[in-house]
Structures are given as C-alpha cells and as structure tokens.
Design a protein around this motif. Structure first.
Motif, mmCIF file in Angstrom:
data_model
loop_
_atom_site.group_PDB
_atom_site.id
_atom_site.type_symbol
_atom_site.label_atom_id
_atom_site.label_comp_id
_atom_site.label_asym_id
_atom_site.label_seq_id
_atom_site.Cartn_x
_atom_site.Cartn_y
_atom_site.Cartn_z
ATOM 1 N N ASP A 35 -13.632 2.752 -65.528
ATOM 2 C CA ASP A 35 -15.348 2.920 -64.829
ATOM 3 C C ASP A 35 -14.822 2.410 -63.537
ATOM 4 O O ASP A 35 -15.734 2.749 -62.472
ATOM 5 C CB ASP A 35 -15.673 1.514 -65.609
ATOM 6 N N SER A 36 -14.151 1.821 -63.211
ATOM 7 C CA SER A 36 -13.400 1.151 -61.878
ATOM 8 C C SER A 36 -13.658 2.436 -60.971
ATOM 9 O O SER A 36 -14.111 2.629 -59.591
ATOM 10 C CB SER A 36 -12.498 0.333 -61.169
ATOM 11 N N LEU A 37 -12.425 3.250 -60.905
ATOM 12 C CA LEU A 37 -11.671 4.323 -60.256
ATOM 13 C C LEU A 37 -13.553 5.360 -60.846
ATOM 14 O O LEU A 37 -13.400 6.310 -59.702
ATOM 15 C CB LEU A 37 -11.349 5.242 -61.202
ATOM 16 N N LEU A 38 -14.286 5.803 -61.188
ATOM 17 C CA LEU A 38 -15.758 6.543 -61.593
ATOM 18 C C LEU A 38 -16.485 6.152 -61.097
ATOM 19 O O LEU A 38 -17.087 6.481 -60.394
ATOM 20 C CB LEU A 38 -16.228 6.409 -63.048
ATOM 21 N N PHE A 39 -17.126 4.904 -60.389
ATOM 22 C CA PHE A 39 -17.690 4.126 -59.873
ATOM 23 C C PHE A 39 -17.483 3.857 -58.560
ATOM 24 O O PHE A 39 -17.721 4.136 -57.513
ATOM 25 C CB PHE A 39 -19.076 3.075 -60.375
ATOM 26 N N VAL A 93 -23.186 -1.453 -58.239
ATOM 27 C CA VAL A 93 -22.119 -2.757 -59.069
ATOM 28 C C VAL A 93 -23.003 -3.328 -60.410
ATOM 29 O O VAL A 93 -23.290 -3.054 -60.973
ATOM 30 C CB VAL A 93 -22.862 -3.318 -58.051
ATOM 31 N N LEU A 94 -21.313 -3.299 -60.987
ATOM 32 C CA LEU A 94 -21.441 -3.403 -62.635
ATOM 33 C C LEU A 94 -21.491 -4.600 -62.493
ATOM 34 O O LEU A 94 -20.871 -5.870 -61.899
ATOM 35 C CB LEU A 94 -20.102 -2.915 -63.281
ATOM 36 N N ASP A 95 -22.078 -5.358 -63.786
ATOM 37 C CA ASP A 95 -22.706 -6.657 -64.249
ATOM 38 C C ASP A 95 -21.404 -7.341 -64.668
ATOM 39 O O ASP A 95 -21.326 -6.511 -65.888
ATOM 40 C CB ASP A 95 -23.810 -7.150 -64.627
ATOM 41 N N LYS A 96 -20.432 -7.782 -64.459
ATOM 42 C CA LYS A 96 -19.798 -8.100 -65.256
ATOM 43 C C LYS A 96 -19.225 -8.596 -66.513
ATOM 44 O O LYS A 96 -18.845 -8.557 -67.167
ATOM 45 C CB LYS A 96 -18.029 -8.404 -64.124
ATOM 46 N N ALA A 113 -13.091 4.943 -77.586
ATOM 47 C CA ALA A 113 -13.947 3.216 -77.270
ATOM 48 C C ALA A 113 -15.083 3.384 -76.728
ATOM 49 O O ALA A 113 -15.892 4.634 -76.260
ATOM 50 C CB ALA A 113 -13.196 2.269 -76.018
ATOM 51 N N ILE A 114 -16.192 2.675 -76.597
ATOM 52 C CA ILE A 114 -17.174 2.539 -76.347
ATOM 53 C C ILE A 114 -17.672 1.489 -75.529
ATOM 54 O O ILE A 114 -17.324 0.313 -75.554
ATOM 55 C CB ILE A 114 -18.672 2.594 -77.961
ATOM 56 N N GLN A 115 -17.672 1.695 -74.134
ATOM 57 C CA GLN A 115 -18.474 0.772 -73.412
ATOM 58 C C GLN A 115 -20.226 0.974 -73.176
ATOM 59 O O GLN A 115 -20.886 1.538 -73.109
ATOM 60 C CB GLN A 115 -18.085 1.149 -71.720
ATOM 61 N N ASN A 116 -20.232 -0.339 -72.991
ATOM 62 C CA ASN A 116 -21.240 -1.254 -72.685
ATOM 63 C C ASN A 116 -21.935 -1.678 -71.451
ATOM 64 O O ASN A 116 -20.856 -2.334 -71.710
ATOM 65 C CB ASN A 116 -22.208 -1.202 -73.719
ATOM 66 N N GLY A 117 -22.818 -1.507 -70.453
ATOM 67 C CA GLY A 117 -22.951 -2.970 -69.691
ATOM 68 C C GLY A 117 -24.244 -2.922 -69.124
ATOM 69 O O GLY A 117 -25.111 -1.124 -69.480
ATOM 70 N N ILE A 118 -24.906 -3.314 -68.170
ATOM 71 C CA ILE A 118 -25.393 -3.330 -67.434
ATOM 72 C C ILE A 118 -25.444 -2.972 -65.297
ATOM 73 O O ILE A 118 -24.097 -3.658 -65.245
ATOM 74 C CB ILE A 118 -26.142 -4.553 -67.108
ATOM 75 N N HIS A 119 -25.614 -1.860 -65.111
ATOM 76 C CA HIS A 119 -25.002 -1.758 -62.976
ATOM 77 C C HIS A 119 -26.527 -1.742 -62.619
ATOM 78 O O HIS A 119 -27.716 -1.839 -63.045
ATOM 79 C CB HIS A 119 -24.655 -0.887 -63.178
ATOM 80 N N THR A 135 -32.104 -1.379 -61.820
ATOM 81 C CA THR A 135 -31.086 -2.074 -63.028
ATOM 82 C C THR A 135 -31.382 -1.081 -63.814
ATOM 83 O O THR A 135 -32.304 -0.917 -63.910
ATOM 84 C CB THR A 135 -31.357 -2.611 -62.347
ATOM 85 N N ALA A 136 -29.919 -0.873 -64.848
ATOM 86 C CA ALA A 136 -29.956 -0.195 -65.071
ATOM 87 C C ALA A 136 -29.261 0.013 -66.799
ATOM 88 O O ALA A 136 -27.663 -0.997 -65.829
ATOM 89 C CB ALA A 136 -30.007 1.497 -65.434
ATOM 90 N N LYS A 137 -28.919 -0.048 -67.688
ATOM 91 C CA LYS A 137 -27.538 -0.409 -69.566
ATOM 92 C C LYS A 137 -28.070 1.138 -69.222
ATOM 93 O O LYS A 137 -27.515 1.843 -69.022
ATOM 94 C CB LYS A 137 -28.933 -0.562 -70.276
#
Length: 171
Positions: A35-39, A93-96, A113-119, A135-137
């Motif tokens: 995720d960090s590399l991608l964003f 910015v990822l909401d860790k 793997a499934i990754q969910n989050g808010i950024h 802001t989005a999910k």
C-alpha cells in the motif's frame, strides 16, 4: 454489474469467515508495505513504475464518482494523463487506525488478501498550501501471482468532500 455484485458478496462473506490479521503479522506488514509503495511513492509522486510493478494485468477499478476502469493499461493511462497533470500535487494519506487485512486461503494455503481502510486526499498548491479535498473508503484485493503480491481489484467509495468534512469537524 454482475461482477460488482459478485465481488461485493465475496468481500462480505470473507469478512464473516476470516478474522482480521494482527498488525504484527507478516501478511499485515506485507500488504501495508505494498500500500505504501502504491500510494506514498506511486500516487503521491506520480511514480508510474510503482503502478506497473504492483498492479495485476487483470486489474479492475471501481470508483463511486468516476466509474469503472477495467484494465491495467487504462488505469495507468488515467494516472499519467489525469492525476500527474493536475495543477496541484495530490497526496493520499492512509488512516492507519482504519486499516484491516483479511487473508484469503484455499485448502489452508494463502493466495490473497483483502485490504479495507479509509484514506484522505489532499491538494498541495505551488505555494505549498495543503488542504483536504476528500475522504473515502477503499477495498483492495491483493492476489499472489507467481509469488508476487499484485493488486487485482480496487474499490474506492463513500467519497466525502473535504470542505464538508472540515465544517463537520469544527462543530
């Protein structure tokens, strides 16, 4: 539309069948790094090589405001011709604290793997003024392809306008 319903059904069923990975687990750390590399490198710096390396040839992207992008090449082209040509620098910015990782296994063998989050998304103007734009999910489906983690599906949804968010936070 059937693809979307199938994907959403699988995501819901998966979350009921599997526990979220611990933040210290190898899988959680691995997906977090991708995720960090991608964003942080790809999105925030328009480093197209990151998208080339991390996205599957079978990539599909579903966005609640801009529709469906159904190929890796179309997605990368939209980044090059859209995001990278804005008159401001975009930043994600990822909401860790929101990050969740769920393993996908077949016969006990990890395959995805499934990754969910808010950024949150920001705009950085030429004078270095930075402000929240939205802001989005998100939900990402990562699959092991030939031993490498590749992003195969992306969903970006529930976008909230940055100004509205700031107004709510002030109240």
């Amino acid at each position: 539309m059937n693809k979307i319903y199938t994907l959403l059904t699988l995501l819901v069923l998966n979350s009921m069948c599997f526990a979220q990975e611990e933040k210290s687990s190898e899988l959680y750390i691995t997906i977090s790094k991708r995720d960090s590399l991608l964003f942080n490198l790809g999105f925030n710096n328009c480093d197209i090589l990151q998208f080339e390396n991390l996205i599957s040839e079978n990539f599909e992207f579903y966005h609640d405001q801009s529709g469906i992008t159904n190929s890796k090449s179309a997605f990368i082209q939209s980044i090059e011709n859209g995001l990278c040509k804005l008159d401001y620098k975009p930043k994600r910015v990822l909401d860790k604290n929101s990050l969740e990782i769920f393993p996908l296994k077949k016969n006990g063998v990890l395959y995805g793997a499934i990754q969910n989050g808010i950024h949150k998304f920001y705009a950085i103007e030429k004078d270095n003024t930075e402000y929240l734009t939205s802001t989005a999910k998100f939900t990402h489906l990562w699959i092991l392809e030939n031993g490498k983690w590749k992003l195969t599906k992306g969903l970006s949804y529930d976008h909230q306008d940055g100004k509205e968010i700031l107004d709510i936070e002030k109240k």
